[in-house]
Design an enzyme around this catalytic site. Structure first.
Site, PDB file in Angstrom:
ATOM      1  CG  ASP A  31      -1.817  -1.171   1.315  1.00  0.00           C
ATOM      2  OD1 ASP A  31      -2.138  -1.716   0.247  1.00  0.00           O
ATOM      3  OD2 ASP A  31      -2.202  -1.550   2.434  1.00  0.00           O
TER       4      ASP A  31
HETATM    5  N1  URA Z   1      -1.166  -5.940   4.015  1.00  0.00           N
HETATM    6  C1  URA Z   1      -1.671  -4.682   3.987  1.00  0.00           C
HETATM    7  O1  URA Z   1      -2.708  -4.398   4.595  1.00  0.00           O
HETATM    8  N2  URA Z   1      -0.995  -3.749   3.283  1.00  0.00           N
HETATM    9  C2  URA Z   1       0.156  -3.997   2.637  1.00  0.00           C
HETATM   10  O2  URA Z   1       0.730  -3.084   2.038  1.00  0.00           O
HETATM   11  C3  URA Z   1       0.672  -5.304   2.672  1.00  0.00           C
HETATM   12  C4  URA Z   1      -0.015  -6.265   3.371  1.00  0.00           C
END
Ligand code: URA
Length: 241
Positions: free
Chosen positions: A106
């Protein structure tokens, strides 16, 4: 690799179109073994070849395998919209080489992100069949409790998943941090699992993929390095390209 003319070599390494590479060579910007090479038709064996372009040294690589310590506020998507893309953290020629992130983090997640231009490697590394464990450190809004850990280990139901998703392992690091290991890579998985288990993830870092740890690479946020074969072998046996 093989014997190739210098313009093709530069192009294969991402330094632009054939025309641009020929111009760079004609302008005397390319040095090999201390000699400026101004004729693009000269051939070189690419295995083990290194060259200097604009006085910067480069080794010829058939494919590149990169580890980036991703900072927050960079997007992994190819067409980044709200934040700059992670490719903007790498030298420009990697974009020309079609280097892509292996899976996604993310925009606000930090930590270990693999990038490569080797399609089979990207595919193998992202395949759910490989069961590549990914280690995350999550900061939690509410304190980490034994019940929370138990819930994440036994499995939590996310609303668009057919079956509960469970952590491979999970442990408290302190009152507001836990380490969670997942084998799947579902959208926002850690954040959604924590929310479904009644807590809230306030910050997230990926600290390892397989046995390759961010700490062992010694990268500060925003820094990257090549991953050599022995390091790629730590990701999961049999996936190195
Ligand atoms: N899980 C999440 O919620 N975000 C990420 O970036 C990776 C794994």
């Amino acid at each position: 690799m093989s014997k190739q003319t210098l313009d093709r070599i530069l192009q294969s390494q991402g330094f632009g179109t054939r025309k641009r590479c020929r111009q760079l060579i004609a302008h005397g910007e390319v040095t090999i073994a201390g000699e400026t090479v101004m004729d693009y038709r000269v051939s070189f064996e690419t295995t083990g070849l290194s060259f200097k372009l604009f006085d910067e040294a480069w080794a010829c690589r058939e494919h590149v395998y990169i580890a980036l310590n991703k900072p927050a506020n960079f997007e992994c998507s190819r067409k980044a919209s709200h934040h700059p893309g992670v490719l903007s953290l790498l030298p420009e020629q990697f974009t020309w080489r079609d280097v892509q992130p292996v899976g996604r983090l993310d925009h606000d997640t930090t930590g270990l992100l693999l990038m490569s231009d080797d399609g089979p490697f990207i595919h193998a590394q992202s395949s759910p069949k490989r069961h590549v464990p990914k280690v995350y450190i999550a900061a939690t809004h509410d304190p980490v409790t034994p019940e929370l850990i138990e819930h994440l280990l036994s499995g939590v139901q996310l609303h668009d998943e057919p079956a509960p998703l469970a952590a491979v392992s999970c442990r408290a690091l302190d009152r507001h941090h836990l380490e969670i290991v997942l084998e799947q890579g579902k959208y926002h998985q850690v954040k959604r699992m924590l929310a479904a288990a009644g807590n809230h993830c306030s910050a997230l870092q990926r600290s390892a993929i397989g046995l390759l740890t961010l700490e062992s690479l010694g990268l500060k946020e925003g820094e990257w390095c090549y991953l050599e074969e022995d390091q790629r072998n730590l990701l999961v046996p049999g996936t190195s390209g």
